[in-house]
Design a protein around this motif. Structure first.
Motif, mmCIF file in Angstrom:
data_model
loop_
_atom_site.group_PDB
_atom_site.id
_atom_site.type_symbol
_atom_site.label_atom_id
_atom_site.label_comp_id
_atom_site.label_asym_id
_atom_site.label_seq_id
_atom_site.Cartn_x
_atom_site.Cartn_y
_atom_site.Cartn_z
ATOM 1 N N LEU A 1 14.725 -9.050 -11.036
ATOM 2 C CA LEU A 1 14.578 -7.587 -11.176
ATOM 3 C C LEU A 1 15.720 -6.965 -11.971
ATOM 4 O O LEU A 1 15.463 -6.265 -12.964
ATOM 5 N N PRO A 2 16.998 -7.174 -11.609
ATOM 6 C CA PRO A 2 18.066 -6.579 -12.417
ATOM 7 C C PRO A 2 18.168 -7.194 -13.806
ATOM 8 O O PRO A 2 18.438 -6.484 -14.784
ATOM 9 N N CYS A 3 17.943 -8.511 -13.899
ATOM 10 C CA CYS A 3 18.051 -9.160 -15.212
ATOM 11 C C CYS A 3 16.904 -8.745 -16.126
ATOM 12 O O CYS A 3 17.095 -8.561 -17.337
ATOM 13 N N GLY A 4 15.713 -8.592 -15.558
ATOM 14 C CA GLY A 4 14.589 -8.104 -16.357
ATOM 15 C C GLY A 4 14.805 -6.683 -16.819
ATOM 16 O O GLY A 4 14.424 -6.316 -17.935
ATOM 17 N N TRP A 5 15.435 -5.873 -15.960
ATOM 18 C CA TRP A 5 15.753 -4.496 -16.358
ATOM 19 C C TRP A 5 16.754 -4.492 -17.512
ATOM 20 O O TRP A 5 16.608 -3.697 -18.453
ATOM 21 N N LEU A 6 17.748 -5.380 -17.447
ATOM 22 C CA LEU A 6 18.723 -5.463 -18.544
ATOM 23 C C LEU A 6 18.045 -5.887 -19.837
ATOM 24 O O LEU A 6 18.350 -5.354 -20.913
ATOM 25 N N ALA A 7 17.115 -6.854 -19.746
ATOM 26 C CA ALA A 7 16.390 -7.288 -20.943
ATOM 27 C C ALA A 7 15.524 -6.169 -21.495
ATOM 28 O O ALA A 7 15.330 -6.051 -22.713
ATOM 29 N N HIS A 8 15.002 -5.327 -20.610
ATOM 30 C CA HIS A 8 14.207 -4.167 -21.032
ATOM 31 C C HIS A 8 15.095 -3.080 -21.618
ATOM 32 O O HIS A 8 14.753 -2.459 -22.631
ATOM 33 N N ARG A 9 16.253 -2.865 -21.023
ATOM 34 C CA ARG A 9 17.146 -1.783 -21.413
ATOM 35 C C ARG A 9 17.883 -2.079 -22.718
ATOM 36 O O ARG A 9 18.034 -1.205 -23.577
ATOM 37 N N HIS A 10 18.347 -3.319 -22.874
ATOM 38 C CA HIS A 10 19.140 -3.700 -24.047
ATOM 39 C C HIS A 10 18.325 -4.658 -24.912
ATOM 40 O O HIS A 10 18.348 -5.875 -24.693
ATOM 41 N N ARG A 11 17.627 -4.129 -25.855
ATOM 42 C CA ARG A 11 16.705 -4.916 -26.666
ATOM 43 C C ARG A 11 17.405 -6.042 -27.424
ATOM 44 O O ARG A 11 16.819 -7.103 -27.642
ATOM 45 N N TRP A 12 18.652 -5.842 -27.813
ATOM 46 C CA TRP A 12 19.360 -6.861 -28.578
ATOM 47 C C TRP A 12 19.583 -8.132 -27.747
ATOM 48 O O TRP A 12 19.710 -9.240 -28.297
ATOM 49 N N ALA A 13 19.613 -7.985 -26.428
ATOM 50 C CA ALA A 13 19.874 -9.140 -25.561
ATOM 51 C C ALA A 13 18.586 -9.805 -25.087
ATOM 52 O O ALA A 13 18.626 -10.905 -24.527
ATOM 53 N N ARG A 14 17.454 -9.148 -25.322
ATOM 54 C CA ARG A 14 16.208 -9.648 -24.745
ATOM 55 C C ARG A 14 15.802 -11.005 -25.301
ATOM 56 O O ARG A 14 15.505 -11.932 -24.534
ATOM 57 N N LEU A 15 15.779 -11.159 -26.618
ATOM 58 C CA LEU A 15 15.293 -12.399 -27.210
ATOM 59 C C LEU A 15 16.125 -13.615 -26.795
ATOM 60 O O LEU A 15 15.561 -14.603 -26.309
#
Length: 217
Positions: free
Chosen positions: A38-52
């Motif tokens: 949940l928190p890590c998915g939120w970070l991937a959603h919030r910070h697009r540069w870190a998602r990939l």
């Protein structure tokens, strides 16, 4: 069918113990993996540069064969190879790896207009996350949890190869004595547990999304 009932009756105490062990070995990682995702998915959603890179790394983790994970973790953790904690940690990693992207996708699915409306009503970023985004993302996240829960039940059986005590031992026993009875019984029990997990997740998803019950399958 008679042979199955006879075998089940003769070995009921052991099979009951293995069933309970299988249930907690498969269920605890689902809850733990979701809490981490949940928190890590939120970070991937919030910070697009870190998602990939983040999601890609989790994809690599998910491709590691389970038997390799079960054998490597004891060396890394300093635990006994038969310790159930190895299975719990391995399946937690798999669940986490699977659900990070699911959580991010669920949060991405919320229309911008919905968030703008919530902001116009005076809700803070965290209020929007907790009161709007997460509730609306539940159907997407729930679908991912269903996959993770059923997959975990299947992966638990692999741990029987290294001797972990659970229902997978029925497969080993059947192979050792050249009998299909324990193998078929084990298959039935694993399918039953997987179906029960799936129904529980569906029920919880419906409970958390009363406005959307008519479209959840």
């Amino acid at each position: 069918m008679t042979a199955l009932w006879t075998y089940l009756h003769a070995n009921w105490a052991q099979i009951r113990e293995w069933s309970l062990t299988t249930v907690w070995l498969a269920s605890v990682p689902v809850a733990a993996g979701l809490l981490l995702a949940l928190p890590c998915g939120w970070l991937a959603h919030r910070h697009r540069w870190a998602r990939l890179p983040f999601v890609s790394a989790m994809g690599v983790v998910y491709t590691v064969p389970s038997i390799v994970m079960f054998l490597v973790l004891p060396e890394l953790l300093g635990t006994r190879i038969l310790a159930p904690v190895n299975v719990v940690i391995a399946l937690t990693l798999y669940t986490f790896a699977l659900l990070v992207r699911t959580v991010a996708d669920g949060l991405d699915s919320i229309p911008a207009t919905t968030l703008e409306t919530a902001a116009a009503m005076g809700q803070t970023r965290w209020q929007r996350l907790l009161r709007v985004q997460l509730p609306l993302a539940v159907p997407v996240i729930g679908a991912g949890v269903r996959v993770a829960a059923v997959s975990n039940v299947s992966l638990v059986s692999v741990a029987s190869v290294i001797g972990t005590s659970q229902l997978g031992q029925l497969f080993v026993t059947g192979n050792n004595v050249s009998s299909l009875t324990p193998i078929v019984l084990g298959l039935i029990l694993f399918i039953g547990i997987a179906l029960a997990f799936d129904l529980i997740v569906v029920g919880l998803t419906r409970l958390l999304t009363p406005w959307n019950r008519s479209v959840i399958r």
